[in-house]
Design a protein around this motif. Structure first.
Motif, PDB file in Angstrom:
ATOM      1  N   ALA A 154       0.834  -1.189   0.000  1.00 38.22           N
ATOM      2  CA  ALA A 154       0.000   0.000   0.000  1.00 38.22           C
ATOM      3  C   ALA A 154       0.873   1.245   0.000  1.00 38.22           C
ATOM      4  O   ALA A 154       2.057   1.188   0.340  1.00 38.22           O
ATOM      5  N   ALA A 155       0.273   2.362  -0.375  1.00 45.05           N
ATOM      6  CA  ALA A 155       0.981   3.633  -0.392  1.00 45.05           C
ATOM      7  C   ALA A 155       0.096   4.717   0.201  1.00 45.05           C
ATOM      8  O   ALA A 155      -1.138   4.685   0.056  1.00 45.05           O
ATOM      9  N   THR A 156       0.741   5.661   0.864  1.00 47.41           N
ATOM     10  CA  THR A 156       0.019   6.809   1.408  1.00 47.41           C
ATOM     11  C   THR A 156      -0.147   7.873   0.322  1.00 47.41           C
ATOM     12  O   THR A 156       0.456   7.772  -0.747  1.00 47.41           O
ATOM     13  N   PRO A 157      -0.910   8.891   0.583  1.00 51.51           N
ATOM     14  CA  PRO A 157      -0.880  10.053  -0.310  1.00 51.51           C
ATOM     15  C   PRO A 157       0.517  10.645  -0.306  1.00 51.51           C
ATOM     16  O   PRO A 157       1.285  10.442   0.647  1.00 51.51           O
ATOM     17  N   PRO A 158       0.901  11.390  -1.320  1.00 49.50           N
ATOM     18  CA  PRO A 158       2.242  11.967  -1.351  1.00 49.50           C
ATOM     19  C   PRO A 158       2.413  13.088  -0.328  1.00 49.50           C
ATOM     20  O   PRO A 158       1.447  13.711   0.089  1.00 49.50           O
ATOM     21  N   GLY A 159       3.663  13.298   0.085  1.00 52.78           N
ATOM     22  CA  GLY A 159       3.983  14.475   0.881  1.00 52.78           C
ATOM     23  C   GLY A 159       3.981  14.290   2.382  1.00 52.78           C
ATOM     24  O   GLY A 159       4.253  15.254   3.112  1.00 52.78           O
ATOM     25  N   LEU A 160       3.715  13.079   2.888  1.00 52.60           N
ATOM     26  CA  LEU A 160       3.764  12.883   4.335  1.00 52.60           C
ATOM     27  C   LEU A 160       5.210  12.962   4.820  1.00 52.60           C
ATOM     28  O   LEU A 160       6.148  12.671   4.078  1.00 52.60           O
ATOM     29  N   VAL A 161       5.368  13.345   6.076  1.00 54.26           N
ATOM     30  CA  VAL A 161       6.705  13.429   6.660  1.00 54.26           C
ATOM     31  C   VAL A 161       6.717  12.665   7.975  1.00 54.26           C
ATOM     32  O   VAL A 161       5.671  12.308   8.512  1.00 54.26           O
ATOM     33  N   GLY A 162       7.928  12.437   8.494  1.00 53.99           N
ATOM     34  CA  GLY A 162       8.055  11.760   9.772  1.00 53.99           C
ATOM     35  C   GLY A 162       8.287  10.274   9.610  1.00 53.99           C
ATOM     36  O   GLY A 162       8.808   9.808   8.594  1.00 53.99           O
ATOM     37  N   ILE A 163       7.892   9.529  10.633  1.00 51.98           N
ATOM     38  CA  ILE A 163       8.066   8.085  10.621  1.00 51.98           C
ATOM     39  C   ILE A 163       6.961   7.462   9.775  1.00 51.98           C
ATOM     40  O   ILE A 163       5.786   7.759   9.985  1.00 51.98           O
ATOM     41  N   PRO A 164       7.298   6.626   8.807  1.00 49.84           N
ATOM     42  CA  PRO A 164       6.250   6.003   8.004  1.00 49.84           C
ATOM     43  C   PRO A 164       5.318   5.190   8.889  1.00 49.84           C
ATOM     44  O   PRO A 164       5.769   4.394   9.711  1.00 49.84           O
ATOM     45  N   PRO A 165       4.030   5.393   8.725  1.00 46.30           N
ATOM     46  CA  PRO A 165       3.070   4.828   9.671  1.00 46.30           C
ATOM     47  C   PRO A 165       2.671   3.397   9.353  1.00 46.30           C
ATOM     48  O   PRO A 165       2.796   2.921   8.224  1.00 46.30           O
ATOM     49  N   LEU A 166       2.142   2.724  10.361  1.00 48.02           N
ATOM     50  CA  LEU A 166       1.562   1.392  10.180  1.00 48.02           C
ATOM     51  C   LEU A 166       0.045   1.426  10.315  1.00 48.02           C
ATOM     52  O   LEU A 166      -0.596   0.389  10.356  1.00 48.02           O
ATOM     53  N   ARG A 167      -0.508   2.625  10.382  1.00 52.70           N
ATOM     54  CA  ARG A 167      -1.956   2.776  10.508  1.00 52.70           C
ATOM     55  C   ARG A 167      -2.642   2.573   9.177  1.00 52.70           C
ATOM     56  O   ARG A 167      -2.343   3.254   8.196  1.00 52.70           O
ATOM     57  N   LEU A 168      -3.578   1.681   9.157  1.00 50.18           N
ATOM     58  CA  LEU A 168      -4.300   1.308   7.947  1.00 50.18           C
ATOM     59  C   LEU A 168      -4.923   2.515   7.247  1.00 50.18           C
ATOM     60  O   LEU A 168      -4.825   2.665   6.022  1.00 50.18           O
ATOM     61  N   GLY A 169      -5.558   3.380   8.012  1.00 45.47           N
ATOM     62  CA  GLY A 169      -6.353   4.457   7.444  1.00 45.47           C
ATOM     63  C   GLY A 169      -5.554   5.523   6.726  1.00 45.47           C
ATOM     64  O   GLY A 169      -6.127   6.343   6.007  1.00 45.47           O
ATOM     65  N   LEU A 170      -4.231   5.513   6.899  1.00 47.00           N
ATOM     66  CA  LEU A 170      -3.397   6.522   6.249  1.00 47.00           C
ATOM     67  C   LEU A 170      -2.974   6.103   4.847  1.00 47.00           C
ATOM     68  O   LEU A 170      -2.332   6.872   4.150  1.00 47.00           O
ATOM     69  N   TYR A 171      -3.333   4.900   4.450  1.00 44.23           N
ATOM     70  CA  TYR A 171      -2.956   4.381   3.137  1.00 44.23           C
ATOM     71  C   TYR A 171      -4.195   4.343   2.247  1.00 44.23           C
ATOM     72  O   TYR A 171      -5.238   3.822   2.644  1.00 44.23           O
ATOM     73  N   ASN A 172      -4.059   4.882   1.051  1.00 43.66           N
ATOM     74  CA  ASN A 172      -5.221   4.883   0.173  1.00 43.66           C
ATOM     75  C   ASN A 172      -4.970   4.278  -1.196  1.00 43.66           C
ATOM     76  O   ASN A 172      -5.832   4.348  -2.065  1.00 43.66           O
ATOM     77  N   TYR A 173      -3.802   3.699  -1.409  1.00 46.74           N
ATOM     78  CA  TYR A 173      -3.527   2.953  -2.634  1.00 46.74           C
ATOM     79  C   TYR A 173      -3.144   1.536  -2.233  1.00 46.74           C
ATOM     80  O   TYR A 173      -2.230   1.364  -1.425  1.00 46.74           O
ATOM     81  N   TRP A 174      -3.841   0.541  -2.794  1.00 45.50           N
ATOM     82  CA  TRP A 174      -3.661  -0.834  -2.344  1.00 45.50           C
ATOM     83  C   TRP A 174      -3.491  -1.792  -3.514  1.00 45.50           C
ATOM     84  O   TRP A 174      -4.114  -1.618  -4.566  1.00 45.50           O
ATOM     85  N   GLY A 175      -2.662  -2.814  -3.286  1.00 49.21           N
ATOM     86  CA  GLY A 175      -2.583  -3.915  -4.225  1.00 49.21           C
ATOM     87  C   GLY A 175      -3.636  -4.960  -3.897  1.00 49.21           C
ATOM     88  O   GLY A 175      -4.409  -4.803  -2.947  1.00 49.21           O
ATOM     89  N   GLN A 176      -3.634  -6.058  -4.679  1.00 47.81           N
ATOM     90  CA  GLN A 176      -4.649  -7.105  -4.531  1.00 47.81           C
ATOM     91  C   GLN A 176      -4.228  -8.186  -3.545  1.00 47.81           C
ATOM     92  O   GLN A 176      -5.065  -8.990  -3.132  1.00 47.81           O
ATOM     93  N   GLY A 177      -2.962  -8.245  -3.194  1.00 45.35           N
ATOM     94  CA  GLY A 177      -2.509  -9.194  -2.194  1.00 45.35           C
ATOM     95  C   GLY A 177      -1.838 -10.422  -2.765  1.00 45.35           C
ATOM     96  O   GLY A 177      -2.089 -10.820  -3.904  1.00 45.35           O
ATOM     97  N   THR A 178      -0.985 -11.024  -1.945  1.00 42.09           N
ATOM     98  CA  THR A 178      -0.339 -12.288  -2.276  1.00 42.09           C
ATOM     99  C   THR A 178      -0.350 -13.150  -1.016  1.00 42.09           C
ATOM    100  O   THR A 178      -0.082 -12.665   0.083  1.00 42.09           O
ATOM    101  N   GLN A 179      -0.680 -14.426  -1.175  1.00 41.12           N
ATOM    102  CA  GLN A 179      -0.869 -15.307  -0.034  1.00 41.12           C
ATOM    103  C   GLN A 179       0.465 -15.878   0.438  1.00 41.12           C
ATOM    104  O   GLN A 179       1.270 -16.359  -0.374  1.00 41.12           O
ATOM    105  N   VAL A 180       0.665 -15.851   1.734  1.00 43.93           N
ATOM    106  CA  VAL A 180       1.822 -16.477   2.374  1.00 43.93           C
ATOM    107  C   VAL A 180       1.300 -17.504   3.362  1.00 43.93           C
ATOM    108  O   VAL A 180       0.485 -17.175   4.235  1.00 43.93           O
ATOM    109  N   THR A 181       1.754 -18.746   3.203  1.00 42.00           N
ATOM    110  CA  THR A 181       1.336 -19.821   4.094  1.00 42.00           C
ATOM    111  C   THR A 181       2.568 -20.472   4.699  1.00 42.00           C
ATOM    112  O   THR A 181       3.455 -20.930   3.968  1.00 42.00           O
ATOM    113  N   VAL A 182       2.629 -20.508   6.020  1.00 44.65           N
ATOM    114  CA  VAL A 182       3.765 -21.093   6.734  1.00 44.65           C
ATOM    115  C   VAL A 182       3.263 -22.270   7.555  1.00 44.65           C
ATOM    116  O   VAL A 182       2.356 -22.131   8.370  1.00 44.65           O
ATOM    117  N   SER A 183       3.847 -23.431   7.311  1.00 47.80           N
ATOM    118  CA  SER A 183       3.393 -24.628   8.028  1.00 47.80           C
ATOM    119  C   SER A 183       4.516 -25.260   8.844  1.00 47.80           C
ATOM    120  O   SER A 183       5.677 -24.878   8.682  1.00 47.80           O
TER     121      SER A 183
END
Length: 124
Positions: free
Chosen positions: A95-124
């Motif tokens: 995912a990517a945030t809007p451009p121009g943010l500063v500071g520590i890159p966040p882990l908050r979901l709501g700050l990201y508005n561009y998303w990929g479709q995902g890739t599955q990771v399975t660990v057994s």
């Protein structure tokens, strides 16, 4: 558009490298991050990276095992995952945030508005 790749099935203790290739837009001014969602659980932030790649931020659960990086020339972001555990099993999204943010890159979901479709990771 962002497209993830590199997911798959691996035994505990193994490694995978995820890639997120962006097209149609240069994300050089955007923070980028990796998120994951396990079945029945909420999507959570895993790792995030600044525009230059010089600042990173990790969830406590993956610190010391995962490494996020980006190659702006290729418009691509990576997640190197080592010492994988069954609890790392999830769909992984970039995912990517809007451009121009500063500071520590966040882990908050709501700050990201561009998303990929995902890739599955399975660990057994």
């Amino acid at each position: 558009q962002m497209v993830e790749s590199g997911g798959g099935s691996v035994q505990a203790g193994g490694s995978l490298r995820l890639s997120c290739a962006a097209s149609g837009y240069a994300y050089s001014r955007n923070f980028m991050g990796w998120f994951r969602q396990a079945p029945g659980k909420e999507r959570e932030g895993v790792a995030a990276i600044s525009t230059s790649g010089g600042t990173t931020n990790y969830a406590d659960s993956v610190k010391g095992r995962f490494t996020i990086s980006r190659d702006s020339a290729k418009n691509t972001m990576y997640l190197q995952m080592n010492s994988l555990k069954p609890e790392d099993t999830a769909m992984y999204y970039c995912a990517a945030t809007p451009p121009g943010l500063v500071g520590i890159p966040p882990l908050r979901l709501g700050l990201y508005n561009y998303w990929g479709q995902g890739t599955q990771v399975t660990v057994s």
